[in-house]
Design a protein around this motif. Structure first.
Motif, PDB file in Angstrom:
ATOM      1  N   THR A  88       9.504  26.771 -30.506  1.00  0.00           N
ATOM      2  CA  THR A  88       9.338  25.398 -30.048  1.00  0.00           C
ATOM      3  C   THR A  88       9.747  25.258 -28.586  1.00  0.00           C
ATOM      4  N   TYR A  89      10.790  25.955 -28.184  1.00  0.00           N
ATOM      5  CA  TYR A  89      11.238  25.840 -26.795  1.00  0.00           C
ATOM      6  C   TYR A  89      10.234  26.476 -25.828  1.00  0.00           C
ATOM      7  N   PHE A  90       9.774  27.675 -26.130  1.00  0.00           N
ATOM      8  CA  PHE A  90       8.902  28.376 -25.188  1.00  0.00           C
ATOM      9  C   PHE A  90       7.438  27.959 -25.272  1.00  0.00           C
ATOM     10  N   PHE A  91       6.956  27.591 -26.455  1.00  0.00           N
ATOM     11  CA  PHE A  91       5.527  27.305 -26.610  1.00  0.00           C
ATOM     12  C   PHE A  91       5.229  25.873 -27.045  1.00  0.00           C
ATOM     13  N   ARG A  92       6.265  25.070 -27.344  1.00  0.00           N
ATOM     14  CA  ARG A  92       6.124  23.718 -27.875  1.00  0.00           C
ATOM     15  C   ARG A  92       5.438  23.695 -29.229  1.00  0.00           C
ATOM     16  N   GLN A  93       5.279  24.838 -29.841  1.00  0.00           N
ATOM     17  CA  GLN A  93       4.673  24.916 -31.162  1.00  0.00           C
ATOM     18  C   GLN A  93       4.997  26.264 -31.799  1.00  0.00           C
ATOM     19  N   THR A  94       5.040  26.269 -33.111  1.00  0.00           N
ATOM     20  CA  THR A  94       5.226  27.506 -33.855  1.00  0.00           C
ATOM     21  C   THR A  94       3.845  28.081 -34.161  1.00  0.00           C
ATOM     22  N   LEU A  95       3.807  29.240 -34.793  1.00  0.00           N
ATOM     23  CA  LEU A  95       2.505  29.824 -35.132  1.00  0.00           C
ATOM     24  C   LEU A  95       1.743  28.933 -36.110  1.00  0.00           C
ATOM     25  N   GLY A  96       2.442  28.313 -37.041  1.00  0.00           N
ATOM     26  CA  GLY A  96       1.788  27.374 -37.960  1.00  0.00           C
ATOM     27  C   GLY A  96       1.206  26.182 -37.235  1.00  0.00           C
ATOM     28  N   LYS A  97       1.928  25.661 -36.253  1.00  0.00           N
ATOM     29  CA  LYS A  97       1.412  24.541 -35.462  1.00  0.00           C
ATOM     30  C   LYS A  97       0.235  24.981 -34.594  1.00  0.00           C
ATOM     31  N   MET A  98       0.284  26.211 -34.098  1.00  0.00           N
ATOM     32  CA  MET A  98      -0.851  26.717 -33.316  1.00  0.00           C
ATOM     33  C   MET A  98      -2.110  26.780 -34.169  1.00  0.00           C
ATOM     34  N   ILE A  99      -1.971  27.254 -35.396  1.00  0.00           N
ATOM     35  CA  ILE A  99      -3.124  27.374 -36.293  1.00  0.00           C
ATOM     36  C   ILE A  99      -3.689  26.001 -36.647  1.00  0.00           C
ATOM     37  N   THR A 100      -2.822  25.017 -36.866  1.00  0.00           N
ATOM     38  CA  THR A 100      -3.292  23.680 -37.247  1.00  0.00           C
ATOM     39  C   THR A 100      -3.597  22.785 -36.047  1.00  0.00           C
ATOM     40  N   GLY A 101      -3.333  23.245 -34.826  1.00  0.00           N
ATOM     41  CA  GLY A 101      -3.710  22.494 -33.622  1.00  0.00           C
ATOM     42  C   GLY A 101      -2.797  21.338 -33.285  1.00  0.00           C
ATOM     43  N   ILE A 102      -1.495  21.482 -33.568  1.00  0.00           N
ATOM     44  CA  ILE A 102      -0.544  20.436 -33.227  1.00  0.00           C
ATOM     45  C   ILE A 102       0.580  21.031 -32.385  1.00  0.00           C
ATOM     46  N   SER A 103       1.290  20.183 -31.656  1.00  0.00           N
ATOM     47  CA  SER A 103       2.408  20.650 -30.840  1.00  0.00           C
ATOM     48  C   SER A 103       3.450  19.542 -30.721  1.00  0.00           C
ATOM     49  N   VAL A 104       4.623  19.910 -30.210  1.00  0.00           N
ATOM     50  CA  VAL A 104       5.749  18.991 -30.094  1.00  0.00           C
ATOM     51  C   VAL A 104       5.883  18.565 -28.634  1.00  0.00           C
ATOM     52  N   ILE A 105       6.012  17.255 -28.399  1.00  0.00           N
ATOM     53  CA  ILE A 105       6.261  16.732 -27.057  1.00  0.00           C
ATOM     54  C   ILE A 105       7.452  15.790 -27.131  1.00  0.00           C
ATOM     55  N   ASP A 106       8.049  15.502 -25.992  1.00  0.00           N
ATOM     56  CA  ASP A 106       9.131  14.513 -26.017  1.00  0.00           C
ATOM     57  C   ASP A 106       8.528  13.116 -25.952  1.00  0.00           C
ATOM     58  N   LYS A 107       9.357  12.103 -26.052  1.00  0.00           N
ATOM     59  CA  LYS A 107       8.854  10.727 -26.157  1.00  0.00           C
ATOM     60  C   LYS A 107       8.067  10.281 -24.939  1.00  0.00           C
ATOM     61  N   ASP A 108       8.280  10.935 -23.785  1.00  0.00           N
ATOM     62  CA  ASP A 108       7.549  10.586 -22.578  1.00  0.00           C
ATOM     63  C   ASP A 108       6.334  11.478 -22.345  1.00  0.00           C
ATOM     64  N   GLY A 109       6.047  12.380 -23.269  1.00  0.00           N
ATOM     65  CA  GLY A 109       4.890  13.253 -23.144  1.00  0.00           C
ATOM     66  C   GLY A 109       5.122  14.490 -22.307  1.00  0.00           C
ATOM     67  N   ARG A 110       6.363  14.744 -21.937  1.00  0.00           N
ATOM     68  CA  ARG A 110       6.675  15.907 -21.102  1.00  0.00           C
ATOM     69  C   ARG A 110       7.092  17.071 -21.995  1.00  0.00           C
ATOM     70  N   GLY A 111       7.458  18.176 -21.337  1.00  0.00           N
ATOM     71  CA  GLY A 111       7.962  19.335 -22.057  1.00  0.00           C
ATOM     72  C   GLY A 111       9.324  19.068 -22.654  1.00  0.00           C
ATOM     73  N   LEU A 112       9.791  19.980 -23.472  1.00  0.00           N
ATOM     74  CA  LEU A 112      11.044  19.799 -24.168  1.00  0.00           C
ATOM     75  C   LEU A 112      12.178  20.524 -23.467  1.00  0.00           C
ATOM     76  N   GLY A 113      13.345  19.899 -23.419  1.00  0.00           N
ATOM     77  CA  GLY A 113      14.544  20.544 -22.919  1.00  0.00           C
ATOM     78  C   GLY A 113      15.186  21.370 -24.029  1.00  0.00           C
ATOM     79  N   PHE A 114      16.040  22.312 -23.649  1.00  0.00           N
ATOM     80  CA  PHE A 114      16.632  23.197 -24.643  1.00  0.00           C
ATOM     81  C   PHE A 114      17.525  22.429 -25.613  1.00  0.00           C
ATOM     82  N   MET A 115      18.279  21.458 -25.133  1.00  0.00           N
ATOM     83  CA  MET A 115      19.143  20.685 -26.029  1.00  0.00           C
ATOM     84  C   MET A 115      18.306  19.839 -26.992  1.00  0.00           C
ATOM     85  N   GLN A 116      17.183  19.332 -26.530  1.00  0.00           N
ATOM     86  CA  GLN A 116      16.280  18.597 -27.416  1.00  0.00           C
ATOM     87  C   GLN A 116      15.801  19.501 -28.547  1.00  0.00           C
ATOM     88  N   VAL A 117      15.413  20.713 -28.188  1.00  0.00           N
ATOM     89  CA  VAL A 117      14.929  21.657 -29.190  1.00  0.00           C
ATOM     90  C   VAL A 117      16.043  22.011 -30.170  1.00  0.00           C
TER      91      VAL A 117
END
Length: 192
Positions: A88-117
């Motif tokens: 989640t930290y390096f790719f914003r998604q796991t392999l399962g999320k990659m296969i299903t076409g979804i990813s994790v973003i923060d509430k402002d639509g930016r990348g994720l910080g390590f503490m958030q992850v």
């Protein structure tokens, strides 16, 4: 008769941005499928990596104070949490999320910080798992399809395709004026 009513997830006074946010967030079933894929991958990795190594060193049955704190369980738990945190930290998604076409973003639509992850994947998942996965059902009932772990870290899980469309529409809605200020133009979008 012309039908002008659009889908509104809330009370009826939602803006177009609220509707776009709702459209872009991933559904419960999609998230469930991606989690099942991840669990199968983690189980496979532990069968290939952890158990043969522990058997080779003859520490497979070793445990600390209680049998629940066995070397197998500790190694499998580390693999489970490291997988989710690092992917989640390096790719914003796991392999399962990659296969299903979804990813994790923060509430402002930016990348994720390590503490958030860490809050999302370590603390949030630990609490969800300790409560027999029941908090995951929050995804079905919350407006923006957020689970308990998403609330901890202020994150959303979005459909990658729809998130791109949302960003494109948002760019057209917020046009810069002559003096450099952003001008919100929802009426232009609704009226064509």
């Amino acid at each position: 008769m012309e039908h002008n009513t659009r889908y509104q997830p809330g009370a009826g006074n939602d803006t177009i941005m609220d509707k776009l946010d709702h459209m872009a967030t991933a559904h419960f079933f999609t998230r469930l499928v991606s989690y099942i894929i991840d669990v199968v991958l983690i189980w496979s990795a532990s069968q290939i990596l952890i158990y043969p190594v522990l058997g080779m060193f003859d520490i497979k049955g070793s445990h600390l104070w209680l049998p629940i704190f066995s070397v197998e369980n500790i190694a499998s738990g580390l693999l489970y949490f490291l997988y989710f945190v690092l992917m989640t930290y390096f790719f914003r998604q796991t392999l399962g999320k990659m296969i299903t076409g979804i990813s994790v973003i923060d509430k402002d639509g930016r990348g994720l910080g390590f503490m958030q992850v860490l809050y999302r994947e370590l603390v949030g998942r630990y609490i969800n798992n300790a409560l027999a996965y029941i908090p995951y059902l929050m995804i079905i009932f919350t407006k923006n399809r957020m689970g308990l772990h998403d609330y901890f870290a202020d994150t959303y899980v979005v459909k990658n395709d729809y998130q791109g469309y949302k960003n494109m529409i948002k760019a057209h809605m917020y046009r810069e004026t002559v003096n450099g200020e952003k001008n919100y133009q929802e009426d232009d979008l609704q009226n064509g």
